[in-house]
Design a protein around this motif. Structure first.
Motif, PDB file in Angstrom:
ATOM      1  N   THR A  84       0.830  -1.214   0.000  1.00 18.80           N
ATOM      2  CA  THR A  84       0.000   0.000   0.000  1.00 18.80           C
ATOM      3  C   THR A  84       0.862   1.261   0.000  1.00 18.80           C
ATOM      4  O   THR A  84       0.493   2.274  -0.600  1.00 18.80           O
ATOM      5  N   GLY A  85       2.036   1.198   0.666  1.00 18.58           N
ATOM      6  CA  GLY A  85       2.941   2.353   0.647  1.00 18.58           C
ATOM      7  C   GLY A  85       3.459   2.633  -0.750  1.00 18.58           C
ATOM      8  O   GLY A  85       3.498   3.796  -1.197  1.00 18.58           O
ATOM      9  N   ASP A 295       0.190   5.583   4.722  1.00 17.54           N
ATOM     10  CA  ASP A 295      -0.012   5.893   3.302  1.00 17.54           C
ATOM     11  C   ASP A 295      -0.223   7.390   3.081  1.00 17.54           C
ATOM     12  O   ASP A 295       0.250   7.959   2.096  1.00 17.54           O
ATOM     13  N   GLY A 296      -0.955   8.023   3.998  1.00 21.24           N
ATOM     14  CA  GLY A 296      -1.198   9.463   3.864  1.00 21.24           C
ATOM     15  C   GLY A 296       0.088  10.261   3.945  1.00 21.24           C
ATOM     16  O   GLY A 296       0.264  11.257   3.236  1.00 21.24           O
ATOM     17  N   SER A 333       8.096   7.887   5.695  1.00 13.44           N
ATOM     18  CA  SER A 333       6.780   7.826   6.334  1.00 13.44           C
ATOM     19  C   SER A 333       6.755   6.781   7.443  1.00 13.44           C
ATOM     20  O   SER A 333       6.063   6.945   8.451  1.00 13.44           O
ATOM     21  N   SER A 334       7.529   5.720   7.289  1.00 12.17           N
ATOM     22  CA  SER A 334       7.533   4.642   8.273  1.00 12.17           C
ATOM     23  C   SER A 334       8.261   5.017   9.555  1.00 12.17           C
ATOM     24  O   SER A 334       7.923   4.509  10.627  1.00 12.17           O
ATOM     25  N   VAL A 335       9.254   5.871   9.463  1.00 13.90           N
ATOM     26  CA  VAL A 335      10.056   6.175  10.653  1.00 13.90           C
ATOM     27  C   VAL A 335       9.630   7.469  11.334  1.00 13.90           C
ATOM     28  O   VAL A 335      10.179   7.834  12.364  1.00 13.90           O
ATOM     29  N   ILE A 378      -6.147   9.235   6.516  1.00 12.30           N
ATOM     30  CA  ILE A 378      -5.843   8.111   5.617  1.00 12.30           C
ATOM     31  C   ILE A 378      -5.017   7.056   6.350  1.00 12.30           C
ATOM     32  O   ILE A 378      -5.276   5.855   6.253  1.00 12.30           O
ATOM     33  N   ASN A 379      -4.012   7.500   7.105  1.00 12.88           N
ATOM     34  CA  ASN A 379      -3.186   6.562   7.864  1.00 12.88           C
ATOM     35  C   ASN A 379      -4.035   5.682   8.773  1.00 12.88           C
ATOM     36  O   ASN A 379      -3.860   4.458   8.840  1.00 12.88           O
TER      37      ASN A 379
END
Length: 395
Positions: A84-85, A295-296, A333-335, A378-379
């Protein structure tokens, strides 16, 4: 009437945020006086996050018949997060090629000041050097890792740790009840928070970044409905889609009103239970997703890249730049933290990868601040979609 009854709490939240937005635009900077009211609700939510994550994860792991289930859940979860990312990054790249955010953009980098020097430590998010630091919402990933170890230890000891298991199970129920009480304050807290947000940033919405903000708003709204529908459909067909779009609004509106995945986590866990997601999946995927699945935020990173690349003469569609943009946006975005203004992590990645001047950091931070409510919504919602898919395939 049935629809109104089922969505009563969501409609009340939406109305309170609308009133708060109007109040913020009228009061302008004076809306800061409402910050104290907003903080009462947010602080109550924040102090409940640590016990909620610990008790729910440990309780879920100790309730599993076999630890193989944990491996299945985690494997599927991370696969979904990555897919999705990557999709979010590709989607926004295509969208910004259709609607160019840099068109007619006249930005004076001297108009913005860098508040502080950014710093980054990627590995520190997984562990802390003192037990007391696990009690802070700033170290949620470290808390999740520790909770996994506790859950596995209790499971291994079985009957020898029965009293500990029962205590944590009961504690989880108590924390859930406490959160239900806190959420009754949500209309007042979110209304006040949204008033402050619009009061501080209302002028910027119609400023030189207005085109970028409008493009992001359009792209994110389309993404929100399309991706959530697809994820819910994969998770269980049209019936699951109906459940998702019925119960996701309290956490989505909390995320939108506070720009905090952490603040939205308690109502998101409750939404997962109402949707019918099994408890072990719900209690593992949603807390980890609040920290790693954004994702957002990927959409934000890409639109910042799409805005600045043309300004500094960089061809975004060059294959190497394209791959860099996708990789950087997903990793950054992940960190980033699951609290409002998760630091300058994303900006550090961008200026390093594309050699943007450091003076561009404040503009990127400003864009992220203004569009963060939509991104956080969204996240939060896609975490529920991910949990629904994981549950289907774990079954």
């Amino acid at each position: 009437m049935k629809i109104l009854k089922e969505n009563k709490s969501s409609l009340i939240l939406l109305l309170s945020m609308f009133i708060g937005a109007i109040l913020g635009l009228i009061l302008g900077e004076s809306a800061k006086s409402l910050q104290g009211v907003a903080n009462i609700f947010l602080n109550l939510l924040y102090v409940s996050i640590v016990p909620m994550i610990f008790t729910s994860i440990v309780s879920s792991i100790t309730g599993m018949k076999t630890t193989k289930t944990i491996g299945k859940i985690l494997g599927l979860m991370f696969l979904i997060f990555i897919i999705t990312g990557l999709f979010a990054a590709l989607y926004m790249i295509v969208f910004t090629q259709i609607l160019d955010p840099s068109k007619n953009a006249v930005l004076n980098f001297k108009d913005f000041e860098i508040e502080k020097s950014p710093s980054i430590d990627l590995l520190s998010m997984l562990t802390v050097d003192d037990f007391s630091k696990l009690l802070s919402r700033e170290n949620l990933m470290a808390l999740i890792v520790f909770s996994f170890f506790v859950g596995l230890a209790i499971s291994k000891l079985a009957d020898e740790a029965r009293l500990v298991k029962d205590f944590i199970d009961q504690s989880s129920k108590v924390v859930t009840k406490i959160i239900s009480y806190i959420m009754k304050l949500a209309p007042i807290g979110l209304g006040a928070y949204f008033a402050v947000l619009l009061g501080e940033n209302g002028k910027q919405i119609v400023g030189p970044l207005s085109r970028t903000i409008l493009i992001f708003a359009l792209a994110s709204i389309i993404y929100f409905f399309f991706v959530n529908f697809i994820m819910a459909f994969i998770g269980g067909g049209l019936k699951s889609c109906k459940k998702l779009f019925t119960y996701m609004w309290p956490p989505v509106l909390t995320a939108f009103g506070t720009s905090s995945s952490a603040a939205a986590l308690p109502p998101n866990l409750e939404a997962g239970r109402k949707i019918g997601i099994r408890e072990d999946v719900n209690s593992i995927v949603l807390p980890i997703g609040a920290n790693l699945h954004k994702d957002g935020t990927v959409l934000i990173q890409i639109i910042k890249i799409a805005l600045l690349c043309p300004i500094f003469g960089i061809d975004l569609l060059d294959p190497s730049n394209l791959l860099t943009a996708i990789a950087v946006s997903v990793i950054a975005s992940s960190v980033m933290g699951a609290v409002p203004g998760g630091g300058y992590t994303g900006e550090i990645f961008l200026i390093s990868a594309f050699a943007f001047p450091q003076s561009s950091i404040p503009i990127m931070v400003l864009i992220a601040t203004i569009v963060d409510p939509l991104a956080t919504a969204i996240n939060t919602s896609t975490d529920l979609g991910a949990a629904m898919i994981v549950e289907r395939f774990v079954k």
